[in-house]
Design a protein around this motif. Structure first.
Motif, mmCIF file in Angstrom:
data_model
loop_
_atom_site.group_PDB
_atom_site.id
_atom_site.type_symbol
_atom_site.label_atom_id
_atom_site.label_comp_id
_atom_site.label_asym_id
_atom_site.label_seq_id
_atom_site.Cartn_x
_atom_site.Cartn_y
_atom_site.Cartn_z
ATOM 1 N N PHE A 117 -1.386 -1.248 -9.508
ATOM 2 C CA PHE A 117 -0.083 -1.277 -10.164
ATOM 3 C C PHE A 117 -0.038 -0.241 -11.270
ATOM 4 N N THR A 118 1.173 0.258 -11.498
ATOM 5 C CA THR A 118 1.410 1.156 -12.626
ATOM 6 C C THR A 118 1.874 0.314 -13.810
ATOM 7 N N LEU A 119 1.090 0.323 -14.876
ATOM 8 C CA LEU A 119 1.373 -0.548 -16.013
ATOM 9 C C LEU A 119 2.381 0.080 -16.948
ATOM 10 N N LEU A 120 3.334 -0.711 -17.326
ATOM 11 C CA LEU A 120 4.257 -0.322 -18.386
ATOM 12 C C LEU A 120 3.679 -0.741 -19.737
ATOM 13 N N ASP A 121 4.348 -0.351 -20.788
ATOM 14 C CA ASP A 121 3.863 -0.695 -22.125
ATOM 15 C C ASP A 121 3.815 -2.207 -22.298
ATOM 16 N N ARG A 122 2.749 -2.678 -22.988
ATOM 17 C CA ARG A 122 2.574 -4.112 -23.204
ATOM 18 C C ARG A 122 3.651 -4.614 -24.178
ATOM 19 N N ARG A 123 4.156 -5.762 -23.844
ATOM 20 C CA ARG A 123 5.186 -6.368 -24.671
ATOM 21 C C ARG A 123 4.640 -7.632 -25.352
ATOM 22 N N ARG A 124 5.192 -7.929 -26.551
ATOM 23 C CA ARG A 124 4.781 -9.100 -27.323
ATOM 24 C C ARG A 124 5.992 -9.977 -27.595
ATOM 25 N N TYR A 125 5.828 -11.264 -27.392
ATOM 26 C CA TYR A 125 6.888 -12.202 -27.739
ATOM 27 C C TYR A 125 6.399 -13.097 -28.871
ATOM 28 N N ARG A 126 7.310 -13.656 -29.592
ATOM 29 C CA ARG A 126 7.005 -14.513 -30.726
ATOM 30 C C ARG A 126 7.393 -15.954 -30.426
ATOM 31 N N LEU A 127 6.828 -16.824 -31.246
ATOM 32 C CA LEU A 127 7.148 -18.244 -31.132
ATOM 33 C C LEU A 127 8.131 -18.615 -32.232
ATOM 34 N N THR A 128 9.155 -19.346 -31.835
ATOM 35 C CA THR A 128 10.160 -19.836 -32.774
ATOM 36 C C THR A 128 10.165 -21.355 -32.696
ATOM 37 N N PRO B 34 0.827 -1.218 0.000
ATOM 38 C CA PRO B 34 0.000 0.000 0.000
ATOM 39 C C PRO B 34 0.854 1.258 0.000
ATOM 40 N N LYS B 35 0.356 2.280 -0.635
ATOM 41 C CA LYS B 35 0.955 3.621 -0.689
ATOM 42 C C LYS B 35 2.331 3.630 -1.303
ATOM 43 N N GLN B 36 2.648 2.630 -2.054
ATOM 44 C CA GLN B 36 3.917 2.616 -2.772
ATOM 45 C C GLN B 36 3.629 2.398 -4.270
ATOM 46 N N ARG B 37 4.477 2.985 -5.052
ATOM 47 C CA ARG B 37 4.326 2.868 -6.506
ATOM 48 C C ARG B 37 5.024 1.598 -6.974
ATOM 49 N N GLN B 38 4.235 0.714 -7.546
ATOM 50 C CA GLN B 38 4.767 -0.540 -8.060
ATOM 51 C C GLN B 38 4.388 -0.671 -9.539
ATOM 52 N N TYR B 39 5.341 -1.170 -10.271
ATOM 53 C CA TYR B 39 5.149 -1.252 -11.726
ATOM 54 C C TYR B 39 4.840 -2.705 -12.122
ATOM 55 N N ALA B 40 4.098 -2.809 -13.202
ATOM 56 C CA ALA B 40 3.761 -4.136 -13.756
ATOM 57 C C ALA B 40 3.586 -4.000 -15.267
ATOM 58 N N LEU B 41 3.777 -5.089 -15.948
ATOM 59 C CA LEU B 41 3.548 -5.090 -17.397
ATOM 60 C C LEU B 41 2.924 -6.423 -17.797
ATOM 61 N N VAL B 42 2.315 -6.411 -18.971
ATOM 62 C CA VAL B 42 1.681 -7.602 -19.531
ATOM 63 C C VAL B 42 2.520 -8.074 -20.711
ATOM 64 N N LEU B 43 2.993 -9.288 -20.649
ATOM 65 C CA LEU B 43 3.773 -9.896 -21.725
ATOM 66 C C LEU B 43 2.891 -10.954 -22.399
ATOM 67 N N ALA B 44 2.561 -10.700 -23.626
ATOM 68 C CA ALA B 44 1.634 -11.583 -24.348
ATOM 69 C C ALA B 44 2.246 -11.997 -25.680
ATOM 70 N N ARG B 45 1.715 -13.107 -26.195
ATOM 71 C CA ARG B 45 2.195 -13.604 -27.495
ATOM 72 C C ARG B 45 1.746 -12.669 -28.614
ATOM 73 N N ASP B 46 2.579 -12.533 -29.626
ATOM 74 C CA ASP B 46 2.269 -11.686 -30.780
ATOM 75 C C ASP B 46 1.195 -12.375 -31.624
ATOM 76 N N THR B 47 0.044 -11.727 -31.800
ATOM 77 C CA THR B 47 -1.082 -12.291 -32.566
ATOM 78 C C THR B 47 -1.384 -11.498 -33.826
ATOM 79 N N ALA B 48 -0.404 -10.731 -34.317
ATOM 80 C CA ALA B 48 -0.673 -9.864 -35.470
ATOM 81 C C ALA B 48 -0.998 -10.682 -36.718
ATOM 82 N N ARG B 49 -0.376 -11.827 -36.874
ATOM 83 C CA ARG B 49 -0.576 -12.616 -38.085
ATOM 84 C C ARG B 49 -1.442 -13.846 -37.836
ATOM 85 N N THR B 50 -2.165 -13.852 -36.776
ATOM 86 C CA THR B 50 -3.004 -15.000 -36.452
ATOM 87 C C THR B 50 -4.442 -14.537 -36.244
ATOM 88 N N ASP B 51 -5.339 -15.497 -36.146
ATOM 89 C CA ASP B 51 -6.754 -15.223 -35.891
ATOM 90 C C ASP B 51 -7.084 -15.367 -34.414
#
Length: 846
Positions: free
Chosen positions: A723-734, A686-703
């Motif tokens: 939580f203070t959200l940072l920019d969402r990040r996308r990872y790819r599958l190799t 409580p009363k502290q600034r904490q950061y968080a982000l969402v890391l999700a799979r890249d779905t640009a070329r999928t349905d």
């Protein structure tokens, strides 16, 4: 072309008659008899007729020219020999004649009976008159002789104007019956075609090769029908049948035999009957050859009437008797025929033709019109007096169909000034251009090409297709990794297992889940479900319902999406077996495939809706277990078809809210992230600034829509927890594996980073200590499972950037088998992975 004035005028008159014949169905055509006024010009008149013959042949008219002499004891027999020679189709028509050659079946039948009579009279002993069975023996001898001749003339020429296939009385009816019978027996098309061809060959051999029997379907021939129906022939014995019938072949055969014997007896008696019968048969054949409304429209294709030229009509070739017979037969029958006769007689033979309507020597006068005008006047007078001259009350010496034309000497001299003579229209008729052999060949070629193209298009479009039809419930679709997959609803023997890759040569099956072997294949499941369906339809008709399973049953070259569909299909089969074993209402299951990862589920839904439109037993759809961008359209199509959808793994939140026909057994994405928020709340200071982000799979070329929905609800949950959200990040599958190294390096720099150590103090009743101390050691770990699916990440704090540490947790919902219990808490910020329950992961929803 004619070189004298009379020839040019006669040529013009013939062309005017030909033009009338082209525009009118049956204009009256006379027998033109030209002769010289002076005996010295007889040869010039004969040459004029030959010139007319050459001119008409050049114009494309079917012409025949008589010889100067024929064999025969009498003039009548020589005239009959002349008509017999005209029965050869090669005598008619030159190189410019249009359409195929003439056929003379009636005239050939008369000649066949005449030849049989001659053969019996030459060397066959006749029974004694008055002996028992004398008439029957004579009739049998005649029939045997006709059978040996195959009811054809004994002439060596075996010319036929067309194939036997075109005579429906010969082979075509039996062939069509055979082909239709084979088709009705539900045999394959190549079996039907082969049976028809074999039967066609057999009938051809029986009809044209084997001797000693009458032709097949003799009573159906056109010459036989004419032979029995013409009133020219005298009636047969009243005790014998006199009509032919399609349904009475024996009675018809007896009638033909009786009529043949009657005609043979009349031919033995001699006289004019033989010649008149031949002339009647000739004109009937010509009428039939120019009949317009026939199956081949041959009358429209032959716009010019046939012409017979007699350069020397005298006693040597029977020409005069032939002219008399033509006039007599036309007067007796009162029917028009297309034959136009042009004959030249000597001046001394003109009285043998008896009196005509045109005076043989008109009186010249000072105001005598020109020859061309006189010729047209003579023709008008002949046509005007034709009906009256045929009356039986008139003198018997009149030949009403003969038009004698005397030629003066001055009209036989060559003309120096050539004028342009008349010529009938030579433009091909529409029937000649459209209803013709070349058009038929073109149409057949186009139809064959169209059939091949259609068959190829059907095979490219549908999973199961034949030459002209296809099973439209399943279609081919491009697979994501290349190749083709079959999507739609399987009906009519279609199996999706046929589109899967072949099993390895060693016989090993692919893994159902990691570490376990699958005890069945998709083909086994489809066969078992098909057997259940067959039993339901056979034994419980009217007491069953149909359910459609819709899932991914295509092989993914880059992954293993088939495993999920096979598991669900196995469960569907087990449920069907249990229901059919214990319930009074049986269950019929149809299988539908939406492609790899249900990439073609909208097309699959359209196929299900189309099938359900004509099958009222379909009550619902189960499956569609992935949340994709096409899920709304898929559910809408099924809702408009009146079909409820029950999904076991699709966790979409919006589908049950927007569609009343959607029912899901899986927890929604919103509920799952809300439960995850209970864990995130314990990480919040409580009363502290904490950061968080969402890391999700890249779905640009999928349905895929499930990943975006989880990430969206996860971000909302973190905001609600403060939580203070940072920019969402996308990872790819190799290669099917998530690529996280670059994100880890950016979040945790390569230099020694400070992480949250273990707490040093903890208040009572709290699982965490309030104060912590920062240490400097590298950390590359996070709590929870690897983020193969969308993850919500709370980065660890540093002494300068963050005052309090926070642990990385996944925003992915915990399945029931892995959900943390009160005794299993997330690990503190110790740089080590959080503890898990140790149980194997269950299939993830969505």
């Amino acid at each position: 072309m004619p070189e004298c004035g009379a020839g040019l005028h006669l040529q013009d008159q013939l062309e005017m008659l030909i033009q009338d014949f082209r525009t009118s169905a049956e204009p009256p055509v006379p027998v033109f008899v030209v002769h010289a006024q002076e005996g010295a010009d007889d040869d010039a008149v004969a040459g004029l007729v030959r010139q007319l013959y050459a001119g008409q042949e050049a114009h494309g008219t079917r012409c025949a020219v008589a010889q100067d002499a024929y064999e025969g004891p009498t003039e009548v027999r020589r005239a009959a020999a002349l008509v017999r020679a005209l029965s050869d189709p090669k005598k008619w028509g030159g190189p410019k004649a249009v359409y195929r050659r003439y056929a003379f079946p009636r005239l050939r039948l008369v000649h066949a009976i005449d030849d049989a009579v001659a053969a019996l009279g030459d060397g066959r002993p006749a029974p004694a008159p008055g002996s028992p069975g004398a008439g029957h023996d004579q009739r049998q001898l005649l029939l045997n002789q006709l059978a040996q001749q195959r009811w054809r003339p004994r002439s060596p020429a075996r010319w036929r104007s067309g194939l036997p296939l075109f005579d429906m009385a010969h082979i075509l009816p039996a062939s069509l019956v055979t082909v239709l019978a084979a088709l009705l027996a539900r045999s394959e098309w190549y079996v039907a075609v082969g049976a028809g061809l074999v039967f066609l060959l057999l009938l051809t051999v029986l009809n044209y090769v084997l001797p000693g029997r009458a032709p097949i379907f003799l009573w159906l021939r056109r010459e036989s029908r004419w032979f029995m129906t013409t009133t020219f022939l005298r009636a047969a014995d009243q005790d014998e049948p006199t009509e032919v019938s399609l349904l009475r072949p024996v009675r018809s055969w007896k009638a033909i035999a009786a009529r043949a014997y009657d005609v043979a007896e009349a031919l033995k008696a001699g006289g004019d009957f033989h010649l008149q019968l031949c002339v009647l048969a000739l004109r009937e054949d010509l009428r039939d050859n120019h009949r317009r409304w026939s199956w081949d429209l041959r009358g429209f294709k032959r716009p010019r009437p046939p012409m017979l030229f007699l350069p020397h009509a005298d006693a040597r070739n029977g020409g005069i008797e032939l002219i008399r017979a033509v006039s007599d037969v036309r007067s007796r029958r009162s029917e028009l025929d297309p034959l136009l006769v042009v004959a030249a007689v000597r001046a001394q033979d003109v009285p043998h033709l008896e009196r005509s309507v045109v005076p043989s020597a008109p009186d010249p006068g000072p105001a005598t019109p020109k020859f061309g005008e006189r010729l047209r006047t003579w023709y008008r007078e002949w046509a005007h007096n034709l009906r009256a001259e045929q009356s039986p009350s008139r003198e018997r010496s009149v030949l009403p169909w003969v038009m004698k034309i005397p030629l003066p000497h001055d009209q036989l001299a060559p003309v120096e000034e050539r004028r342009r003579h008349l010529r009938a229209s030579t433009r091909p008729t529409l029937a000649r251009l459209v209803w013709a052999l070349h058009t038929l060949v073109l149409v057949v070629a186009v139809l064959a090409a169209g059939t091949v193209m259609r068959a190829d298009a059907l095979h490219d479009r549908y999973c199961s297709a034949s030459l002209l039809t296809a099973n439209r419930d399943t279609r081919r679709a491009p697979a994501p990794g290349g190749g083709t997959e079959c999507v739609g609803i399987a009906t009519g023997g279609v199996r999706f297992a046929d589109w899967l890759p072949a099993a390895p040569s060693g016989g090993a099956v692919t893994a159902l889940t990691d570490g376990e072997d699958r005890p069945w294949t998709v083909a086994d499941l489809e066969d078992r479900i098909a057997r259940q369906n067959a039993d339901v339809l056979a034994r419980h008709s009217g007491t069953y319902v149909t359910v459609v399973y819709a899932g991914p049953l295509s092989a993914d070259r880059s992954g293993s999406s088939l495993v999920k569909g096979a598991e669900e299909l196995a469960g569907v089969y087990l449920a069907q077996a249990v229901v059919n074993e214990n319930s009074s209402v049986k269950l019929r299951v149809l299988i539908a495939n939406g492609g790899v990862d249900l990439g073609h589920q909208e097309r699959m839904a359209e196929a299900i809706a189309a099938y359900a439109a004509h099958d009222p037993t379909v009550v619902g759809v189960i499956g569609t277990g992935r949340d994709l961008k096409s899920s709304r359209a898929t559910t809408r199509v099924l809702m408009e078809a009146g079909l409820p959808v029950v999904s076991g793994t699709n966790s979409a939140t919006y589908l049950p809210r927007e569609f009343a026909n959607w029912f899901s057994l899986a927890a929604t994405d919103e509920w799952q992230t809300r439960q995850l928020g209970l864990i995130a709340a314990q990480l919040r200071t409580p009363k502290q600034r904490q950061y968080a982000l969402v890391l999700a799979r890249d779905t640009a070329r999928t349905d895929d829509l499930y990943t975006d929905e989880q990430a969206r609800y996860g971000g909302q949950m973190l905001r609600r927890q403060g939580f203070t959200l940072l920019d969402r990040r996308r990872y790819r599958l190799t290669g099917g594996t998530p690529e996280l190294r670059s994100h880890a390096q950016e979040i945790w720099p390569s230099s020694p980073a400070t992480t949250c150590p273990r707490p040093t103090s903890r208040p009572a009743g709290s699982p965490w200590r309030r104060r912590s101390r920062c240490t400097t050691r590298p950390s590359r770990s996070w709590s929870g499972p690897p983020p193969a699916r969308p993850s919500t990440w709370t980065p660890p704090s540093t002494c300068r950037a963050w005052r309090a540490g926070a642990c990385a947790t996944t925003a992915r919902p915990w399945p029931a088998a892995r959900r943390p219990s009160p005794m299993t808490r997330p690990a503190p910020c110790s740089g080590r992975p959080a503890a898990t329950t140790g149980r194997r992961a269950a299939p993830r929803p969505g």
